[in-house]
Structures are given as C-alpha cells and as structure tokens.
Design a protein around this motif. Structure first.
Motif, PDB file in Angstrom:
ATOM      1  N   THR A  40      42.406  43.503  52.506  1.00 40.47           N
ATOM      2  CA  THR A  40      41.060  43.636  51.951  1.00 40.47           C
ATOM      3  C   THR A  40      40.811  42.565  50.899  1.00 40.47           C
ATOM      4  N   ALA A  41      41.786  42.347  50.017  1.00 42.82           N
ATOM      5  CA  ALA A  41      41.635  41.320  48.988  1.00 42.82           C
ATOM      6  C   ALA A  41      41.523  39.935  49.617  1.00 42.82           C
ATOM      7  N   SER A  42      42.299  39.672  50.664  1.00 41.39           N
ATOM      8  CA  SER A  42      42.215  38.382  51.351  1.00 41.39           C
ATOM      9  C   SER A  42      40.853  38.188  51.996  1.00 41.39           C
ATOM     10  N   ALA A  43      40.313  39.253  52.588  1.00 44.04           N
ATOM     11  CA  ALA A  43      38.985  39.165  53.199  1.00 44.04           C
ATOM     12  C   ALA A  43      37.915  38.911  52.135  1.00 44.04           C
ATOM     13  N   LEU A  44      38.048  39.558  50.984  1.00 41.14           N
ATOM     14  CA  LEU A  44      37.103  39.317  49.895  1.00 41.14           C
ATOM     15  C   LEU A  44      37.184  37.882  49.404  1.00 41.14           C
ATOM     16  N   LEU A  45      38.394  37.347  49.323  1.00 35.47           N
ATOM     17  CA  LEU A  45      38.592  35.980  48.851  1.00 35.47           C
ATOM     18  C   LEU A  45      38.052  34.965  49.846  1.00 35.47           C
ATOM     19  N   GLU A  46      38.319  35.174  51.118  1.00 31.02           N
ATOM     20  CA  GLU A  46      37.945  34.184  52.126  1.00 31.02           C
ATOM     21  C   GLU A  46      36.509  34.323  52.599  1.00 31.02           C
ATOM     22  N   ALA A  47      36.040  35.556  52.819  1.00 34.59           N
ATOM     23  CA  ALA A  47      34.715  35.744  53.410  1.00 34.59           C
ATOM     24  C   ALA A  47      33.710  36.382  52.459  1.00 34.59           C
ATOM     25  N   GLY A  48      34.182  36.889  51.328  1.00 32.39           N
ATOM     26  CA  GLY A  48      33.279  37.542  50.397  1.00 32.39           C
ATOM     27  C   GLY A  48      32.858  38.935  50.822  1.00 32.39           C
ATOM     28  N   SER A  49      33.568  39.513  51.777  1.00 32.68           N
ATOM     29  CA  SER A  49      33.239  40.838  52.298  1.00 32.68           C
ATOM     30  C   SER A  49      34.528  41.633  52.484  1.00 32.68           C
ATOM     31  N   PRO A  50      34.495  42.942  52.270  1.00 34.14           N
ATOM     32  CA  PRO A  50      35.710  43.735  52.498  1.00 34.14           C
ATOM     33  C   PRO A  50      35.987  44.005  53.976  1.00 34.14           C
ATOM     34  N   ALA A  51      35.095  43.561  54.856  1.00 35.76           N
ATOM     35  CA  ALA A  51      35.331  43.742  56.298  1.00 35.76           C
ATOM     36  C   ALA A  51      36.489  42.854  56.718  1.00 35.76           C
ATOM     37  N   LEU A  52      37.436  43.443  57.422  1.00 43.49           N
ATOM     38  CA  LEU A  52      38.628  42.699  57.839  1.00 43.49           C
ATOM     39  C   LEU A  52      38.361  41.956  59.145  1.00 43.49           C
ATOM     40  N   PRO A  53      38.985  40.800  59.315  1.00 41.33           N
ATOM     41  CA  PRO A  53      38.802  40.080  60.580  1.00 41.33           C
ATOM     42  C   PRO A  53      39.430  40.845  61.734  1.00 41.33           C
ATOM     43  N   PRO A  54      38.943  40.655  62.960  1.00 43.72           N
ATOM     44  CA  PRO A  54      39.488  41.393  64.114  1.00 43.72           C
ATOM     45  C   PRO A  54      40.973  41.142  64.357  1.00 43.72           C
ATOM     46  N   SER A  55      41.489  40.000  63.926  1.00 43.54           N
ATOM     47  CA  SER A  55      42.914  39.710  64.142  1.00 43.54           C
ATOM     48  C   SER A  55      43.814  40.651  63.363  1.00 43.54           C
ATOM     49  N   VAL A  56      43.311  41.283  62.321  1.00 38.91           N
ATOM     50  CA  VAL A  56      44.126  42.196  61.513  1.00 38.91           C
ATOM     51  C   VAL A  56      44.553  43.405  62.327  1.00 38.91           C
ATOM     52  N   LYS A  57      43.704  43.896  63.212  1.00 42.97           N
ATOM     53  CA  LYS A  57      44.043  45.068  64.021  1.00 42.97           C
ATOM     54  C   LYS A  57      45.297  44.814  64.852  1.00 42.97           C
ATOM     55  N   LEU A  58      45.516  43.570  65.272  1.00 44.01           N
ATOM     56  CA  LEU A  58      46.706  43.246  66.043  1.00 44.01           C
ATOM     57  C   LEU A  58      47.973  43.391  65.224  1.00 44.01           C
ATOM     58  N   ALA A  90      42.626  41.961  41.743  1.00 48.14           N
ATOM     59  CA  ALA A  90      43.607  40.947  42.145  1.00 48.14           C
ATOM     60  C   ALA A  90      42.957  39.612  42.514  1.00 48.14           C
ATOM     61  N   LEU A  91      41.653  39.598  42.702  1.00 56.67           N
ATOM     62  CA  LEU A  91      40.981  38.365  43.124  1.00 56.67           C
ATOM     63  C   LEU A  91      41.220  37.170  42.196  1.00 56.67           C
ATOM     64  N   PRO A  92      41.124  37.309  40.867  1.00 57.22           N
ATOM     65  CA  PRO A  92      41.387  36.136  40.020  1.00 57.22           C
ATOM     66  C   PRO A  92      42.807  35.594  40.173  1.00 57.22           C
ATOM     67  N   LEU A  93      43.782  36.498  40.297  1.00 55.26           N
ATOM     68  CA  LEU A  93      45.163  36.045  40.476  1.00 55.26           C
ATOM     69  C   LEU A  93      45.351  35.376  41.836  1.00 55.26           C
ATOM     70  N   MET A  94      44.715  35.922  42.857  1.00 56.30           N
ATOM     71  CA  MET A  94      44.830  35.322  44.190  1.00 56.30           C
ATOM     72  C   MET A  94      44.095  33.988  44.249  1.00 56.30           C
ATOM     73  N   LYS A  95      42.961  33.888  43.553  1.00 53.51           N
ATOM     74  CA  LYS A  95      42.233  32.626  43.502  1.00 53.51           C
ATOM     75  C   LYS A  95      43.059  31.563  42.786  1.00 53.51           C
TER      76      LYS A  95
END
Length: 135
Positions: A40-58, A90-95
């Motif tokens: 979720t944090a990665s999706a927020l960082l990369e896309a600005g949305s908490p929606a996860l990419p479809p590849s995550v389900k795999l 966690a976003l500032p630390l991940m950024k």
C-alpha cells in the motif's frame, strides 16, 4: 572555553534501541500483514493511490484457509484491508530511501531494498521515540 556535556541517558538509550531495531529488522517482512501494508505504501509513493497494481495479486500466497489481506473493490481495484496510518507515516522515509537509491550503482534491487529499509525504520523510530518519552 566550551564545557563538554555528556549526552543525556535517554538519548543514548533511544539511539541504542533504534539502532538495535534497525539492525535486527533487516528490511524483510515476517508477516503477510506487513507485506500488504508495504504494498500500500509503495502504491501511494508510485501512483499516489492506495489501489494496488494487478501484479500484486500474483504475489499473494495462501497456504492456510484464512481470508487474505487484499480485497477487491466493486470496480476491480485491489486494496489492503488495513488502515492507511502506517503507509502514510512511512512515505517520507520511503521517499528518502527512493532518493538515496538513485546514488547506489546497480539494478532496481537496490531501490527495492532501500524502500523496504525505509518502511521498516518507522516502527524502530516510533519505538525509540516512545522509549525516550517514557524514560
């Protein structure tokens, strides 16, 4: 003439505790809950949305018959079943980790490792601050 002071005991204890948690964390996840929160944090960082990419389900694996940490919206987007508090904090630390990874020569594994390290640092910093406040 400057008088040299010894550091306060609480600062030494907080730094030691934070360092111990950082070293023992290792940037890896020990539960599927932490993995879902990191996604979720990665999706927020990369896309600005908490929606996860479809590849995550795999990547989601279930060996037990329990509900997974991901749920689909009526529109088909994947979301983690956890609140956004930890990912947002966690976003500032991940950024910062993403910025530092640009200076590390190598492939994208360095970027992922530094992002994970930034994510697992949040509980270490929170614990160290809590220990300092309660000292």
């Amino acid at each position: 003439m400057r008088i040299q002071r010894d550091p306060a005991p609480w600062t030494v204890g907080a730094l030691a505790l934070g360092l111990m948690l950082l070293i023992t964390g290792g940037g890896s996840f020990f539960s599927i809950d932490a993995w879902a929160t990191f996604q979720t944090a990665s999706a927020l960082l990369e896309a600005g949305s908490p929606a996860l990419p479809p590849s995550v389900k795999l990547l989601e694996t279930h060996t037990l018959r329990i509900p997974g940490p991901l749920t689909a919206s009526p529109h088909g987007a994947l979301y983690a079943k956890y609140n956004l508090g930890h990912p947002l904090l966690a976003l500032p630390l991940m950024k910062a980790g993403h910025w530092l990874a640009r200076w590390i020569p190598g492939d994208s594994l360095a970027d992922d490792a530094v992002l994970r390290l930034g994510f697992v640092m949040l509980p270490a910093i929170a614990t160290a601050c809590g220990a300092a406040l309660l000292y």
